[in-house]
Write a protein that holds these residues in place. Structure first.
Motif, PDB file in Angstrom:
ATOM      1  N   TYR A  21      38.175  37.165  24.727  1.00  0.00           N
ATOM      2  CA  TYR A  21      38.562  37.704  26.090  1.00  0.00           C
ATOM      3  C   TYR A  21      39.813  37.898  26.406  1.00  0.00           C
ATOM      4  CZ  TYR A  21      33.917  35.652  25.959  1.00  0.00           C
ATOM      5  OH  TYR A  21      32.623  35.330  25.342  1.00  0.00           O
ATOM      6  N   ASN A  22      40.203  39.008  27.148  1.00  0.00           N
ATOM      7  CA  ASN A  22      41.416  39.533  27.302  1.00  0.00           C
ATOM      8  C   ASN A  22      41.992  38.612  28.541  1.00  0.00           C
ATOM      9  OD1 ASN A  22      43.763  40.618  28.479  1.00  0.00           O
ATOM     10  ND2 ASN A  22      43.101  42.669  27.913  1.00  0.00           N
ATOM     11  N   PRO A  23      43.212  37.884  28.333  1.00  0.00           N
ATOM     12  CA  PRO A  23      43.688  36.978  29.186  1.00  0.00           C
ATOM     13  C   PRO A  23      44.238  37.587  30.510  1.00  0.00           C
ATOM     14  CG  PRO A  23      45.158  36.914  27.584  1.00  0.00           C
ATOM     15  CD  PRO A  23      43.943  37.865  27.253  1.00  0.00           C
ATOM     16  N   ASP A  24      44.472  38.581  30.612  1.00  0.00           N
ATOM     17  CA  ASP A  24      44.624  39.575  31.721  1.00  0.00           C
ATOM     18  C   ASP A  24      43.483  39.672  32.781  1.00  0.00           C
ATOM     19  OD1 ASP A  24      46.928  40.275  30.518  1.00  0.00           O
ATOM     20  OD2 ASP A  24      46.342  42.403  29.881  1.00  0.00           O
ATOM     21  N   ARG A  26      41.766  36.934  33.573  1.00  0.00           N
ATOM     22  CA  ARG A  26      41.287  35.652  33.985  1.00  0.00           C
ATOM     23  C   ARG A  26      42.395  35.180  35.423  1.00  0.00           C
ATOM     24  NH1 ARG A  26      38.874  32.646  30.173  1.00  0.00           N
ATOM     25  NH2 ARG A  26      38.946  33.388  28.176  1.00  0.00           N
ATOM     26  N   ASP A  27      41.596  34.638  36.197  1.00  0.00           N
ATOM     27  CA  ASP A  27      42.087  34.164  37.453  1.00  0.00           C
ATOM     28  C   ASP A  27      43.059  33.045  37.177  1.00  0.00           C
ATOM     29  OD1 ASP A  27      40.506  31.838  37.379  1.00  0.00           O
ATOM     30  OD2 ASP A  27      39.178  32.316  39.082  1.00  0.00           O
ATOM     31  N   GLU A  28      43.775  32.333  38.434  1.00  0.00           N
ATOM     32  CA  GLU A  28      44.590  31.264  38.176  1.00  0.00           C
ATOM     33  C   GLU A  28      43.853  30.103  37.702  1.00  0.00           C
ATOM     34  OE1 GLU A  28      42.563  31.270  41.979  1.00  0.00           O
ATOM     35  OE2 GLU A  28      43.942  32.797  41.133  1.00  0.00           O
ATOM     36  N   LYS A  29      42.654  29.842  37.650  1.00  0.00           N
ATOM     37  CA  LYS A  29      41.979  28.866  37.097  1.00  0.00           C
ATOM     38  C   LYS A  29      41.610  28.896  35.616  1.00  0.00           C
ATOM     39  CE  LYS A  29      40.370  26.982  41.672  1.00  0.00           C
ATOM     40  NZ  LYS A  29      39.236  26.761  42.637  1.00  0.00           N
ATOM     41  N   GLY A  30      41.662  29.967  35.081  1.00  0.00           N
ATOM     42  CA  GLY A  30      41.248  30.437  33.789  1.00  0.00           C
ATOM     43  C   GLY A  30      40.032  30.926  33.596  1.00  0.00           C
ATOM     44  N   ASN A  31      39.428  31.192  34.927  1.00  0.00           N
ATOM     45  CA  ASN A  31      37.819  31.846  34.851  1.00  0.00           C
ATOM     46  C   ASN A  31      37.944  33.286  34.697  1.00  0.00           C
ATOM     47  OD1 ASN A  31      36.690  29.255  35.623  1.00  0.00           O
ATOM     48  ND2 ASN A  31      37.148  29.724  37.612  1.00  0.00           N
ATOM     49  N   TYR A  32      36.973  33.719  33.802  1.00  0.00           N
ATOM     50  CA  TYR A  32      36.936  35.226  33.196  1.00  0.00           C
ATOM     51  C   TYR A  32      36.392  36.133  34.397  1.00  0.00           C
ATOM     52  CZ  TYR A  32      37.065  39.108  30.133  1.00  0.00           C
ATOM     53  OH  TYR A  32      37.475  40.393  29.306  1.00  0.00           O
ATOM     54  N   THR A  39      29.783  37.209  28.125  1.00  0.00           N
ATOM     55  CA  THR A  39      30.666  36.077  27.982  1.00  0.00           C
ATOM     56  C   THR A  39      29.902  34.829  27.205  1.00  0.00           C
ATOM     57  OG1 THR A  39      30.423  35.171  30.270  1.00  0.00           O
ATOM     58  CG2 THR A  39      32.259  36.675  29.712  1.00  0.00           C
ATOM     59  N   SER A  40      28.567  34.830  27.169  1.00  0.00           N
ATOM     60  CA  SER A  40      27.704  33.687  26.773  1.00  0.00           C
ATOM     61  C   SER A  40      26.725  34.099  26.269  1.00  0.00           C
ATOM     62  CB  SER A  40      27.528  32.612  27.865  1.00  0.00           C
ATOM     63  OG  SER A  40      26.634  32.939  28.825  1.00  0.00           O
ATOM     64  N   TYR A  41      25.767  33.248  25.458  1.00  0.00           N
ATOM     65  CA  TYR A  41      24.517  33.348  24.890  1.00  0.00           C
ATOM     66  C   TYR A  41      23.407  33.912  25.953  1.00  0.00           C
ATOM     67  CZ  TYR A  41      20.335  32.596  22.017  1.00  0.00           C
ATOM     68  OH  TYR A  41      19.352  32.681  21.050  1.00  0.00           O
TER      69      TYR A  41
END
Length: 75
Positions: A21-24, A26-32, A39-41
């Motif tokens: 996942y591109n870190p750009d 992500r919010d300030e808490k690291g949530n995508y 993002t998941s199964y």
């Protein structure tokens, strides 16, 4: 680089985050935040096929366990 001190008192020298996942996005808490990307199964059948999911997951697991990654990092 953030230094993390374990209970034994010695500092970890290196810390990596391996992600597809591109870190750009992500919010300030690291949530995508990008909602149109899986993002998941649980996204199988919604935004990704099982075959696509398994292809990316297998590449990720292979990369994480690869000795080559550690050698390239100088570990």
């Amino acid at each position: 680089m953030k230094m993390v001190q374990p209970k034994g008192g010695e500092f970890m020298r290196y810390q990596w985050r391996v992600t597809k996942y591109n870190p750009d996005y992500r919010d300030e808490k690291g949530n995508y935040q990008k909602t149109n990307e899986w993002t998941s199964y649980s996204d199988i059948g919604k935004t990704v096929t099982k075959e696509e999911y398994e292809t990316v997951a297998n590449a990720y697991y292979s990369g994480c366990s690869s000795r080559r990654v550690l050698v390239q990092a100088g570990i």
